[in-house]
Design a protein around this motif. Structure first.
Motif, PDB file in Angstrom:
ATOM      1  N   ASP A   1      46.400  23.807  43.775  1.00 25.26           N
ATOM      2  CA  ASP A   1      47.613  23.887  44.591  1.00 25.26           C
ATOM      3  C   ASP A   1      48.255  25.268  44.553  1.00 25.26           C
ATOM      4  O   ASP A   1      49.256  25.502  45.223  1.00 25.26           O
ATOM      5  CB  ASP A   1      48.635  22.844  44.113  1.00 25.26           C
ATOM      6  CG  ASP A   1      48.108  21.428  44.267  1.00 25.26           C
ATOM      7  OD1 ASP A   1      47.461  21.175  45.305  1.00 25.26           O
ATOM      8  OD2 ASP A   1      48.331  20.606  43.361  1.00 25.26           O
ATOM      9  N   PHE A   2      47.720  26.193  43.731  1.00 17.90           N
ATOM     10  CA  PHE A   2      48.345  27.510  43.630  1.00 17.90           C
ATOM     11  C   PHE A   2      47.942  28.352  44.829  1.00 17.90           C
ATOM     12  O   PHE A   2      46.765  28.620  45.067  1.00 17.90           O
ATOM     13  CB  PHE A   2      47.913  28.202  42.336  1.00 17.90           C
ATOM     14  CG  PHE A   2      48.540  29.556  42.149  1.00 17.90           C
ATOM     15  CD1 PHE A   2      49.912  29.732  42.309  1.00 17.90           C
ATOM     16  CD2 PHE A   2      47.764  30.656  41.825  1.00 17.90           C
ATOM     17  CE1 PHE A   2      50.491  30.972  42.133  1.00 17.90           C
ATOM     18  CE2 PHE A   2      48.337  31.895  41.646  1.00 17.90           C
ATOM     19  CZ  PHE A   2      49.704  32.056  41.801  1.00 17.90           C
ATOM     20  N   ASP A   3      48.910  28.773  45.622  1.00 18.54           N
ATOM     21  CA  ASP A   3      48.677  29.511  46.850  1.00 18.54           C
ATOM     22  C   ASP A   3      48.578  31.004  46.554  1.00 18.54           C
ATOM     23  O   ASP A   3      49.568  31.627  46.168  1.00 18.54           O
ATOM     24  CB  ASP A   3      49.823  29.245  47.837  1.00 18.54           C
ATOM     25  CG  ASP A   3      49.571  29.904  49.193  1.00 18.54           C
ATOM     26  OD1 ASP A   3      48.479  30.476  49.368  1.00 18.54           O
ATOM     27  OD2 ASP A   3      50.481  29.850  50.043  1.00 18.54           O
ATOM     28  N   ILE A   4      47.395  31.566  46.746  1.00 18.09           N
ATOM     29  CA  ILE A   4      47.210  32.996  46.500  1.00 18.09           C
ATOM     30  C   ILE A   4      47.309  33.804  47.783  1.00 18.09           C
ATOM     31  O   ILE A   4      47.114  35.019  47.772  1.00 18.09           O
ATOM     32  CB  ILE A   4      45.847  33.267  45.831  1.00 18.09           C
ATOM     33  CG1 ILE A   4      44.703  32.885  46.777  1.00 18.09           C
ATOM     34  CG2 ILE A   4      45.743  32.555  44.503  1.00 18.09           C
ATOM     35  CD1 ILE A   4      43.335  33.314  46.256  1.00 18.09           C
ATOM     36  N   SER A   5      47.613  33.157  48.900  1.00 16.30           N
ATOM     37  CA  SER A   5      47.588  33.862  50.179  1.00 16.30           C
ATOM     38  C   SER A   5      48.612  34.985  50.259  1.00 16.30           C
ATOM     39  O   SER A   5      48.445  35.925  51.030  1.00 16.30           O
ATOM     40  CB  SER A   5      47.831  32.861  51.323  1.00 16.30           C
ATOM     41  OG  SER A   5      49.097  32.261  51.178  1.00 16.30           O
ATOM     42  N   SER A   6      49.653  34.911  49.464  1.00 17.40           N
ATOM     43  CA  SER A   6      50.670  35.957  49.504  1.00 17.40           C
ATOM     44  C   SER A   6      50.322  37.137  48.606  1.00 17.40           C
ATOM     45  O   SER A   6      51.024  38.151  48.606  1.00 17.40           O
ATOM     46  CB  SER A   6      52.032  35.383  49.076  1.00 17.40           C
ATOM     47  OG  SER A   6      51.952  34.913  47.734  1.00 17.40           O
TER      48      SER A   6
ATOM     49  N   GLU B   1      43.303  35.848  38.647  1.00 16.50           N
ATOM     50  CA  GLU B   1      43.886  37.195  38.692  1.00 16.50           C
ATOM     51  C   GLU B   1      45.240  37.185  39.389  1.00 16.50           C
ATOM     52  O   GLU B   1      46.171  37.892  38.989  1.00 16.50           O
ATOM     53  CB  GLU B   1      42.924  38.155  39.397  1.00 16.50           C
ATOM     54  CG  GLU B   1      41.673  38.469  38.601  1.00 16.50           C
ATOM     55  CD  GLU B   1      41.985  39.024  37.221  1.00 16.50           C
ATOM     56  OE1 GLU B   1      42.941  39.825  37.102  1.00 16.50           O
ATOM     57  OE2 GLU B   1      41.304  38.647  36.256  1.00 16.50           O
ATOM     58  N   SER B   2      45.347  36.397  40.437  1.00 19.05           N
ATOM     59  CA  SER B   2      46.631  36.315  41.138  1.00 19.05           C
ATOM     60  C   SER B   2      47.708  35.707  40.251  1.00 19.05           C
ATOM     61  O   SER B   2      48.865  36.133  40.260  1.00 19.05           O
ATOM     62  CB  SER B   2      46.470  35.480  42.415  1.00 19.05           C
ATOM     63  OG  SER B   2      47.670  35.509  43.178  1.00 19.05           O
ATOM     64  N   SER B   3      47.320  34.706  39.467  1.00 21.16           N
ATOM     65  CA  SER B   3      48.287  34.082  38.558  1.00 21.16           C
ATOM     66  C   SER B   3      48.750  35.072  37.494  1.00 21.16           C
ATOM     67  O   SER B   3      49.907  35.054  37.062  1.00 21.16           O
ATOM     68  CB  SER B   3      47.685  32.839  37.906  1.00 21.16           C
ATOM     69  OG  SER B   3      46.623  33.186  37.026  1.00 21.16           O
ATOM     70  N   ARG B   4      47.860  35.975  37.080  1.00 21.03           N
ATOM     71  CA  ARG B   4      48.244  37.001  36.103  1.00 21.03           C
ATOM     72  C   ARG B   4      49.241  37.987  36.708  1.00 21.03           C
ATOM     73  O   ARG B   4      50.149  38.456  36.028  1.00 21.03           O
ATOM     74  CB  ARG B   4      46.989  37.732  35.600  1.00 21.03           C
ATOM     75  CG  ARG B   4      46.238  36.956  34.531  1.00 21.03           C
ATOM     76  CD  ARG B   4      44.810  37.441  34.378  1.00 21.03           C
ATOM     77  NE  ARG B   4      44.696  38.863  34.120  1.00 21.03           N
ATOM     78  CZ  ARG B   4      44.778  39.419  32.903  1.00 21.03           C
ATOM     79  NH1 ARG B   4      45.006  38.651  31.849  1.00 21.03           N
ATOM     80  NH2 ARG B   4      44.623  40.717  32.750  1.00 21.03           N
TER      81      ARG B   4
END
Length: 594
Positions: free
Chosen positions: A204-209, A250-253
């Motif tokens: 569910d984590f949106d990395i599009s941004s 990587e995006s979460s980091r």
């Protein structure tokens, strides 16, 4: 995610290291303070809904390996429970539908990427510290980081607060520091880290941004491997579940980095660059009633019989009714490094509610130790608490003691305190020379000291007097004047210590700038964990000060007059006799040491 609060092991082979004492050491009298600041932060974090564990290694004289085993047991139990809760049970042998299977497959691919980053234990470790133990604390932090590389290890306490940059550079296993008053800071940090763990493996984590990962595209297509959209950094991200999982990680980091940058009250190593950063200080907590009762947390997580305060009847429980101190003593570590100079208070009703809780839940506890730096600074509030204790019947259930400056109490208030159950007060008399009292910004006079002791005797309050040598202006002659004053005042008990200047205090700045500190942090305690002197003054060596303190204790406690006084007091109060014998059992080895 679990949040594990740890009072780390140190000097276990010599006894119980009292890390949250104002002068941390393996005390000669066997004193072990409750790690109260760690307790309050853990209690508040638990209140905010986190799964909290607490390990007080010194209370159980645990070594490194025993402590690590205890941590492993806690985390293994947590992992087992999590695995059991995540098991997909298919009733009547029916297969999960294809949509669910696809989602599980995607989740598993992200979990694979997540596991590739290291051990998957999701945990925030919060380590208490002190100046003499800081090298050991850093070594223990490294042990945790080596064993649980995906965890976060944060230090708290006076020492890393005052030496944040130095601490983060010296100890690679430490991810960050929650500076000063850290109850709210740790809870907010836990929220950030919990969200990071969730995002790092969540479908569910949106990395599009995240412009560094994805420019445009349909998330479902990306997950299924059918995406034809433009992707930034295509060398690093391919259209497969596993590589999308890497992108999410990587995006979460990156998001974690942004969240940490916005959290006031921490110093930390940037998770992307390793750069040390220092955020602005957090605000001091104004509503202390919002913090859970220490006694409630102690009941759930600790064994109160492990703790001992030589001046109190055993067993005892320690509490704080306020934080901060308006006084400016240049050596006092907590106001200068942790809590500031504004005395912030729990309400009298909240304080007395803790007495009531202890009465109901700790039937064997005999005394309550109020650990505020100066409990008696507000006489009106003291009177209100005393009246509530009398009205509630707690004055007959408990004895209690407190720290009380010599210029904060009158005879009338002392008598009310006695009626409310107060047995003993602890003033910092410090020196028998007025010039030295002025040099250390004590704000008291020798005349006030003598009047104070006279009034305590009239009120029937016992006194544990604190004396200190090695301050600005100290000589062998002024040390003798301090001992002469102590013998004249003849309080129930007394302690003599050399000045121990801790980082973050004015006394440390004075000693450091003049080149008087001759030792490193590890030498703040002797090999056996007992107090040491790290000062060498121009006309007074550290060994001179240590020898004086040892001799002063012998002269004070081995007087026939004093021995008769203790026996008489013990005959009138058997519990006091038991307390004295317990302390003497530890203390005698040092008292008779040549």
């Amino acid at each position: 995610m679990k949040v594990v609060f740890i009072n780390p092991p140190f000097k276990w082979e010599y006894g119980k290291f009292s890390r949250e004492s104002r002068s941390p050491a393996v005390a000669k009298s066997g004193v072990l303070y409750y790690p109260l600041w760690l307790i309050y932060a853990a209690a508040y974090t638990e209140k905010k809904g986190f799964d909290v564990s607490f390990l007080d290694a010194p209370a159980k004289t645990m070594d490194f390996e025993q402590s690590l085993e205890a941590v492993e047991k806690v985390l293994s139990t947590d992992a087992t429970e999590k695995d059991e809760s995540n098991v997909s049970i298919q009733e009547n042998g029916e297969e999960a539908n294809k949509e669910d299977s696809k989602k599980i497959c995607t989740e598993n691919s992200r979990e694979i990427s997540y596991k590739q980053q290291g051990n998957t234990v999701e945990c925030l470790f919060v380590l208490d510290t002190s100046t003499p133990s800081i090298d050991g604390d850093g070594a223990f932090a490294q042990k945790l980081k080596d064993k649980y590389p995906n965890s976060f290890v944060y230090m708290v306490g006076t020492h890393p607060t005052s030496t944040a940059d130095e601490t983060l550079r010296n100890y690679p296993g430490v991810d960050g520091i929650a500076r000063k008053e850290y109850d709210f800071t740790i809870a907010k940090l836990a929220e950030i880290i919990q969200e990071y763990y969730k995002n790092a493996k969540s479908v569910d984590f949106d990395i599009s941004s995240d412009k560094d990962i994805v420019k445009k595209g349909n998330r479902d297509d990306i997950q299924s491997g059918n995406d034809n959209s433009e992707i930034v950094n295509t060398d690093n991200v391919n259209n497969t579940d596993e590589n999308v999982a890497d992108a999410v990680y990587e995006s979460s980091r990156r998001k974690l980095t942004k969240d940490l940058a916005a959290l006031r009250g921490i110093s930390y190593k940037d998770v992307l660059t390793g750069e040390i950063k220092h955020n602005a200080d957090a605000d001091y907590i104004t509503d202390l009633d919002e913090i859970p009762l220490a006694a409630e947390f102690i009941k759930k997580h600790l064994d109160y019989k492990n703790y001992f305060f030589a001046a109190a009847e055993y067993p005892e429980i320690q509490i704080f009714t306020g934080r901060g101190c308006p006084c400016r003593c240049n050596f006092c570590v907590y106001p200068q490094t942790m809590h500031g100079h504004k005395y912030r208070l729990r309400s009298p009703q909240n304080v007395v509610s803790e007495f009531l809780y202890i009465a109901e839940n700790f039937p064997e506890v005999k005394e309550i130790v109020i650990e505020d730096d100066t409990f008696t600074i507000d006489k009106k509030r003291v009177s209100e608490i005393c009246n509530l204790l009398i009205d509630s019947g707690m004055s007959k259930r408990f004895k209690w003691l407190c720290n009380a400056r010599v210029n904060t109490l009158d005879l009338e208030t002392m008598k009310l305190m006695k009626k409310a159950g107060c047995r003993l007060v602890i003033p910092g008399i410090e020196s028998g020379t007025q010039e030295i009292l002025d040099n250390i910004k004590k704000g008291t006079t020798i005349e006030q000291v003598k009047e104070y002791i006279k009034n305590t005797k009239k009120a029937g309050l016992l006194v544990h007097a604190c004396y200190m040598v090695g301050n600005q202006g100290e000589t062998k002659e002024t040390m003798q004047k301090t001992l002469d004053l102590a013998l004249e005042l003849n309080t129930d008990t007394a302690q003599f210590f050399p000045l121990i200047p801790y980082p973050g205090t004015e006394a440390y700045g004075w000693a450091k700038s003049n080149g008087y500190i001759k030792a490193g942090y590890s030498e703040y305690c002797r090999e056996d964990g007992t107090h040491n002197s790290v000062l060498d003054l121009p006309n007074l060596s550290g060994e001179d000060m240590v020898k004086f303190c040892n001799d002063a204790r012998k002269k004070y406690y081995l007087r026939p007059r004093y021995i008769l006084h203790r026996l008489w007091t013990g005959l009138k109060d058997p519990n006091d006799l038991k307390r004295s014998l317990k302390a003497f059992g530890k203390f005698k080895n040092y008292l008779f040491k040549k």
